[in-house]
Write a protein that holds these residues in place. Structure first.
Motif, PDB file in Angstrom:
ATOM      1  N   LEU A 252       1.466  -0.814  -0.173  1.00  0.00           N
ATOM      2  CA  LEU A 252       0.117   0.011   0.285  1.00  0.00           C
ATOM      3  C   LEU A 252       0.936   1.537   0.280  1.00  0.00           C
ATOM      4  CD1 LEU A 252      -2.504  -1.416   2.728  1.00  0.00           C
ATOM      5  CD2 LEU A 252      -3.048  -1.577   0.217  1.00  0.00           C
ATOM      6  N   PRO A 253       1.444   1.280  -1.273  1.00  0.00           N
ATOM      7  CA  PRO A 253       2.389   2.646  -0.948  1.00  0.00           C
ATOM      8  C   PRO A 253       2.213   3.842  -0.921  1.00  0.00           C
ATOM      9  CG  PRO A 253       2.015   1.760  -3.267  1.00  0.00           C
ATOM     10  CD  PRO A 253       1.639   0.584  -2.564  1.00  0.00           C
ATOM     11  N   HIS A 254       0.675   4.046  -1.192  1.00  0.00           N
ATOM     12  CA  HIS A 254      -0.180   5.173  -0.687  1.00  0.00           C
ATOM     13  C   HIS A 254       0.403   5.536   0.344  1.00  0.00           C
ATOM     14  CE1 HIS A 254      -2.941   2.590  -0.050  1.00  0.00           C
ATOM     15  NE2 HIS A 254      -3.886   3.168   1.106  1.00  0.00           N
ATOM     16  N   ARG A 255       0.228   4.744   1.495  1.00  0.00           N
ATOM     17  CA  ARG A 255       1.081   5.328   3.022  1.00  0.00           C
ATOM     18  C   ARG A 255       1.913   6.433   3.306  1.00  0.00           C
ATOM     19  NH1 ARG A 255      -2.229   1.333   6.420  1.00  0.00           N
ATOM     20  NH2 ARG A 255      -1.146   2.198   8.634  1.00  0.00           N
ATOM     21  N   LYS A 256       2.872   6.251   2.174  1.00  0.00           N
ATOM     22  CA  LYS A 256       3.584   7.106   2.527  1.00  0.00           C
ATOM     23  C   LYS A 256       2.990   8.779   2.268  1.00  0.00           C
ATOM     24  CE  LYS A 256       6.821   6.493  -1.455  1.00  0.00           C
ATOM     25  NZ  LYS A 256       6.465   4.873  -2.214  1.00  0.00           N
ATOM     26  N   TYR A 257       1.816   8.840   2.034  1.00  0.00           N
ATOM     27  CA  TYR A 257       1.891   9.811   1.375  1.00  0.00           C
ATOM     28  C   TYR A 257       0.732  10.502   1.583  1.00  0.00           C
ATOM     29  CZ  TYR A 257       4.293   8.444  -2.896  1.00  0.00           C
ATOM     30  OH  TYR A 257       5.745   8.079  -3.301  1.00  0.00           O
ATOM     31  N   LEU A 258      -0.307   9.726   2.729  1.00  0.00           N
ATOM     32  CA  LEU A 258      -0.975  10.328   3.423  1.00  0.00           C
ATOM     33  C   LEU A 258      -0.530  11.085   5.082  1.00  0.00           C
ATOM     34  CD1 LEU A 258      -3.628   8.138   2.117  1.00  0.00           C
ATOM     35  CD2 LEU A 258      -3.042   9.814   1.791  1.00  0.00           C
ATOM     36  N   PRO A 259      -0.889  12.323   5.812  1.00  0.00           N
ATOM     37  CA  PRO A 259       0.022  12.866   6.838  1.00  0.00           C
ATOM     38  C   PRO A 259      -1.217  12.395   7.645  1.00  0.00           C
ATOM     39  CG  PRO A 259      -1.512  13.919   5.889  1.00  0.00           C
ATOM     40  CD  PRO A 259      -1.497  13.397   4.433  1.00  0.00           C
ATOM     41  N   THR A 260      -1.461   9.821   7.711  1.00  0.00           N
ATOM     42  CA  THR A 260      -2.425   9.818   8.915  1.00  0.00           C
ATOM     43  C   THR A 260      -1.787  10.166  10.383  1.00  0.00           C
ATOM     44  OG1 THR A 260      -1.229   8.160   8.180  1.00  0.00           O
ATOM     45  CG2 THR A 260      -4.229   8.676   7.269  1.00  0.00           C
ATOM     46  N   PRO A 261      -2.124   9.581  12.040  1.00  0.00           N
ATOM     47  CA  PRO A 261      -1.558   9.351  12.687  1.00  0.00           C
ATOM     48  C   PRO A 261      -0.656   8.262  12.135  1.00  0.00           C
ATOM     49  CG  PRO A 261      -3.967   9.255  12.580  1.00  0.00           C
ATOM     50  CD  PRO A 261      -4.028   9.704  11.656  1.00  0.00           C
ATOM     51  N   ASP A 262      -1.107   7.224  11.932  1.00  0.00           N
ATOM     52  CA  ASP A 262       0.661   6.626  11.755  1.00  0.00           C
ATOM     53  C   ASP A 262       1.743   7.037  10.982  1.00  0.00           C
ATOM     54  OD1 ASP A 262      -0.672   4.239  12.556  1.00  0.00           O
ATOM     55  OD2 ASP A 262      -2.432   3.415  10.415  1.00  0.00           O
ATOM     56  N   TRP A 263       1.102   7.910  10.030  1.00  0.00           N
ATOM     57  CA  TRP A 263       2.298   8.259   9.678  1.00  0.00           C
ATOM     58  C   TRP A 263       3.093   9.452  10.620  1.00  0.00           C
ATOM     59  CZ3 TRP A 263       4.366  13.725   8.138  1.00  0.00           C
ATOM     60  CH2 TRP A 263       5.032  13.513   7.293  1.00  0.00           C
ATOM     61  N   PHE A 264       2.787  10.511  11.312  1.00  0.00           N
ATOM     62  CA  PHE A 264       3.173  11.139  12.153  1.00  0.00           C
ATOM     63  C   PHE A 264       4.294  10.281  12.835  1.00  0.00           C
ATOM     64  CE2 PHE A 264       0.499  14.368  10.670  1.00  0.00           C
ATOM     65  CZ  PHE A 264       1.146  15.326  10.059  1.00  0.00           C
ATOM     66  N   ARG A 265       3.390   8.717  13.174  1.00  0.00           N
ATOM     67  CA  ARG A 265       3.732   8.268  14.072  1.00  0.00           C
ATOM     68  C   ARG A 265       5.318   7.639  13.965  1.00  0.00           C
ATOM     69  NH1 ARG A 265      -0.246   4.971  15.744  1.00  0.00           N
ATOM     70  NH2 ARG A 265      -1.676   6.224  15.515  1.00  0.00           N
ATOM     71  N   PHE A 266       5.279   7.166  12.588  1.00  0.00           N
ATOM     72  CA  PHE A 266       6.424   6.240  12.157  1.00  0.00           C
ATOM     73  C   PHE A 266       7.227   7.399  11.913  1.00  0.00           C
ATOM     74  CE2 PHE A 266       8.251   5.562   7.847  1.00  0.00           C
ATOM     75  CZ  PHE A 266       8.519   4.584   8.047  1.00  0.00           C
ATOM     76  N   ARG A 267       7.538   8.514  11.151  1.00  0.00           N
ATOM     77  CA  ARG A 267       7.982   9.423  11.688  1.00  0.00           C
ATOM     78  C   ARG A 267       8.694   9.767  12.833  1.00  0.00           C
ATOM     79  NH1 ARG A 267      10.875  10.013   7.180  1.00  0.00           N
ATOM     80  NH2 ARG A 267      11.895  11.053   8.684  1.00  0.00           N
ATOM     81  N   SER A 268       8.091   9.816  13.840  1.00  0.00           N
ATOM     82  CA  SER A 268       8.219  10.675  15.644  1.00  0.00           C
ATOM     83  C   SER A 268       9.181   9.360  16.014  1.00  0.00           C
ATOM     84  CB  SER A 268       7.526  11.230  16.099  1.00  0.00           C
ATOM     85  OG  SER A 268       7.019  10.073  16.945  1.00  0.00           O
ATOM     86  N   ASN A 269       8.877   8.056  15.731  1.00  0.00           N
ATOM     87  CA  ASN A 269       9.711   6.660  15.838  1.00  0.00           C
ATOM     88  C   ASN A 269      11.093   6.546  15.444  1.00  0.00           C
ATOM     89  OD1 ASN A 269       7.470   5.891  17.781  1.00  0.00           O
ATOM     90  ND2 ASN A 269       6.584   4.040  16.205  1.00  0.00           N
ATOM     91  N   ILE A 270      10.828   6.932  14.103  1.00  0.00           N
ATOM     92  CA  ILE A 270      12.319   6.746  13.455  1.00  0.00           C
ATOM     93  C   ILE A 270      12.932   8.455  13.878  1.00  0.00           C
ATOM     94  CG2 ILE A 270      13.425   7.444  11.098  1.00  0.00           C
ATOM     95  CD1 ILE A 270      11.320   5.984   9.769  1.00  0.00           C
ATOM     96  N   THR A 271      12.505   8.986  14.477  1.00  0.00           N
ATOM     97  CA  THR A 271      13.358  10.469  14.992  1.00  0.00           C
ATOM     98  C   THR A 271      14.216   9.877  16.149  1.00  0.00           C
ATOM     99  OG1 THR A 271      12.508  11.985  13.556  1.00  0.00           O
ATOM    100  CG2 THR A 271      13.874  12.938  15.516  1.00  0.00           C
ATOM    101  N   ALA A 272      13.062   9.395  17.026  1.00  0.00           N
ATOM    102  CA  ALA A 272      13.697   8.717  18.538  1.00  0.00           C
ATOM    103  C   ALA A 272      14.317   7.862  18.286  1.00  0.00           C
ATOM    104  CB  ALA A 272      12.740   8.086  19.137  1.00  0.00           C
ATOM    105  N   LEU A 273      14.545   6.583  17.248  1.00  0.00           N
ATOM    106  CA  LEU A 273      15.273   5.446  16.913  1.00  0.00           C
ATOM    107  C   LEU A 273      16.457   5.763  16.621  1.00  0.00           C
ATOM    108  CD1 LEU A 273      15.802   2.283  17.512  1.00  0.00           C
ATOM    109  CD2 LEU A 273      14.941   2.604  15.272  1.00  0.00           C
ATOM    110  N   ASN A 274      16.322   6.768  15.698  1.00  0.00           N
ATOM    111  CA  ASN A 274      17.715   7.270  15.136  1.00  0.00           C
ATOM    112  C   ASN A 274      18.523   8.009  16.224  1.00  0.00           C
ATOM    113  OD1 ASN A 274      17.250   6.303  13.205  1.00  0.00           O
ATOM    114  ND2 ASN A 274      16.825   8.533  11.883  1.00  0.00           N
ATOM    115  N   ALA A 275      17.506   8.753  17.210  1.00  0.00           N
ATOM    116  CA  ALA A 275      18.630  10.006  18.048  1.00  0.00           C
ATOM    117  C   ALA A 275      19.060   8.447  18.670  1.00  0.00           C
ATOM    118  CB  ALA A 275      17.702  10.247  19.007  1.00  0.00           C
ATOM    119  N   TYR A 276      18.681   7.684  19.560  1.00  0.00           N
ATOM    120  CA  TYR A 276      18.914   6.429  20.252  1.00  0.00           C
ATOM    121  C   TYR A 276      20.860   5.906  20.527  1.00  0.00           C
ATOM    122  CZ  TYR A 276      18.689   2.317  23.795  1.00  0.00           C
ATOM    123  OH  TYR A 276      19.554   1.377  24.118  1.00  0.00           O
ATOM    124  N   LEU A 277      19.909   4.966  18.916  1.00  0.00           N
ATOM    125  CA  LEU A 277      21.245   4.519  18.219  1.00  0.00           C
ATOM    126  C   LEU A 277      22.495   5.497  18.085  1.00  0.00           C
ATOM    127  CD1 LEU A 277      19.564   2.617  16.276  1.00  0.00           C
ATOM    128  CD2 LEU A 277      19.925   1.298  18.021  1.00  0.00           C
TER     129      LEU A 277
END
Ligand code: HEM
Length: 485
Positions: A252-277
């Motif tokens: 479902l590639p369109h999910r990466k363009y739709l600013p849904t709560p999942d989209w924002f959660r994805f972005r913030s989780n990646i940022t937090a994971l990167n900062a941790y690592l």
């Protein structure tokens, strides 16, 4: 030449005159118009080139049997998307096509052509003989993982891939292997203790989930020396949700363009994971510089290799190492957990095989359940065959995909550049005798594996693929399960 120079001079004078004669606002309009016209010309040229390339692929691929069920506009996109409604994965549908159409067939998703191959000779060409012409398919299958894995080893190509592979291969292939056995043994002992707690309670145990946490603990300790509680805290909270979202985006590639709560959660989780690592990596590098005792884990061995090569530390190195660690976590936990789960499932169904695995374990671990030596783990031949047979029967990684960079010939067919190649590992594994029967003896000396012709033998068993881009963690994976008991 003289005439051309004169013509250019004449044109320049005329243009100068035109610009000088117009008002400033007209000049701005003229400039804007030129930009729009140029952009339009570029777009048009690209569109025409795309159509020509599409038509060329369509024509060249015509001799290959087309998969059933496509439509002229979307190709086979809907058939693949609807696979879950039939209780199947997209890969099972592709295998059904190959079963009907043979070891080479083709399908299309919108404008992208893909050729499916389950022919060992053709796979040898893709993975080994001409591997440089078959690059990673970063446009389609791996695309959803790029925000997480970036230029980590699995999703890197060209010179960067080569450099990183050379840097990291010794750490994963040689150095860590002795240490992985005690790490795995500790993790399995903890899991056994946890499972004992379930005994007699009537509560359900989700073994798949438990094995996922187990392999994350092993890989977390092997790479970063993380204590188990830290692995159980960080990864399910940050890492697993981003992987789940990326997996959803494959179909479902369109999910990466739709600013849904999942989209924002994805972005913030990646940022937090990167900062941790990145925090961990930086701390480790500074500890090295301060002369503290190294941790002996995979990260430290990579840092030692970087130091030895005289590499200058900067933010780009931190980012690259962060990609590599996320890659190891992705590549190294779910696959190993699936191998373990299918092996345990089959052993629960097969008394004779279970007895032989127990005998192997008793020899290696002794009555005191001691941590086996590397040599003792290597001698667990029947157990190793059980793991291999689980990888064959269940094809934990059913397909890998590549993009062809220049025209080539595969299994007697001309394939044009730009075609995706779906390497159907599962299809190869099903070409064995009685493929649905679980029979570890196939991998024992003189078994069915040894009977294949030498020229294609390695390409009849491809859980880790073959060639220069084969799995860097295969020895680790096969050893961690035997060493853990
Ligand atoms: C049973 C367990 C495993 C299976 C079935 C498996 C399978 C694979 C496959 C099929 C590939 C090739 C992917 C492609 O080319 O598109 C691959 C690549 C890779 N795997 Fe594994 N893997 C396993 C465990 C591990 C572990 C434990 C690690 C590391 C800790 C690991 C690290 C890697 C890396 C780094 C690559 C990329 C190699 C490169 O492109 O140079 N894998 N694996």
């Amino acid at each position: 030449m003289e005439a051309v120079r004169e013509a250019m001079q004449w044109l320049a004078v005329k243009l100068e005159g035109l610009l000088a004669a117009t008002e400033p606002q007209d000049q701005a309009r003229l400039a804007a118009l030129s930009v729009v016209a140029l952009a339009g010309a570029v777009l048009l040229t690209n569109a025409v080139l795309s159509v020509l390339r599409f038509a060329r692929r369509e024509l060249m691929l015509r001799p290959i049997a087309s998969a059933p069920g496509g439509n002229p506009l979307l190709g086979h996109a809907l058939v693949l998307l609807n696979a879950p409604k039939r209780g199947k994965g997209a890969w099972d549908v592709i295998e059904e096509w190959a079963a009907v159409k043979g070891n080479v067939c083709r399908f299309r998703i919108l404008g992208t052509h893909s050729v499916v191959i389950a022919d060992p000779g053709a796979l040898k060409r893709v993975f080994q003989t001409k591997f440089k012409s078959y690059s990673k398919d970063l446009r389609l299958s791996y695309h959803p993982f790029l925000p997480i894995l970036g230029t980590g080893l699995v999703t890197a190509d060209g010179d960067l891939w080569q450099k990183q592979r050379l840097l990291m291969a010794p750490a994963l292939r040689v150095d860590i292997l002795d240490d992985i056995i005690p790490i795995a043994k500790r993790a399995v002992d903890r899991l056994s203790e946890k499972l004992r707690g379930f005994k007699g309670t009537g509560r359900e145990v989700h073994l798949e989930e438990e094995f996922r946490l187990l392999t994350l603990q092993v890989i977390g300790e092997a790479i970063l020396s993380l204590p188990p509680e830290e692995c159980d805290r960080v990864f399910p909270q940050l890492y697993l949700p981003v992987m789940e979202e990326a997996n959803r985006r494959v179909l479902l590639p369109h999910r990466k363009y739709l600013p849904t709560p999942d989209w924002f959660r994805f972005r913030s989780n990646i940022t937090a994971l990167n900062a941790y690592l990145v925090g961990l990596i930086r701390e480790r590098w500074q500890a090295r510089l301060a002369g503290q005792r190294p941790a002996r884990d995979i990260l430290d061995r990579i840092l030692a290799a970087l130091e030895a090569s005289g590499t200058k530390w900067d933010a780009a190195i931190e980012t690259q190492l962060c990609y590599e660690i996320k890659t190891f976590l992705l590549a190294g936990h779910e696959t190993s957990a699936a191998m373990l789960m299918w092996s345990v499932f089959e052993l629960s169904q097969n008394e004779a095989a279970r007895r032989q695995v127990v005998e192997d374990a008793e020899r290696a671990f002794g009555k005191a359940n001691a941590t086996p030596s590397r040599r003792a783990a290597d001698e667990m031949a029947y157990t190793l065959s059980v793991l291999k047979e689980a990888l064959r029967k269940y094809s934990v990684v059913p397909v890998v995909t590549r993009e062809l960079l220049e025209d080539d010939t595969l299994a007697g067919y001309r394939i044009p550049a730009g075609t995706m190649i779906t390497c159907q590992l599962q299809g190869v594994h099903n070409q064995w005798r009685d493929p649905t029967v679980f029979r570890p003896e196939r991998f024992m000396p003189g078994g069915e594996y040894d009977e294949f012709d030498e020229s294609i033998r390695p390409y009849m068993f491809l859980p880790f693929i073959q060639g220069p881009r084969n799995c860097l963690g295969q020895h680790l994976a096969l050893l961690e399960v035997r060493g853990g008991g």
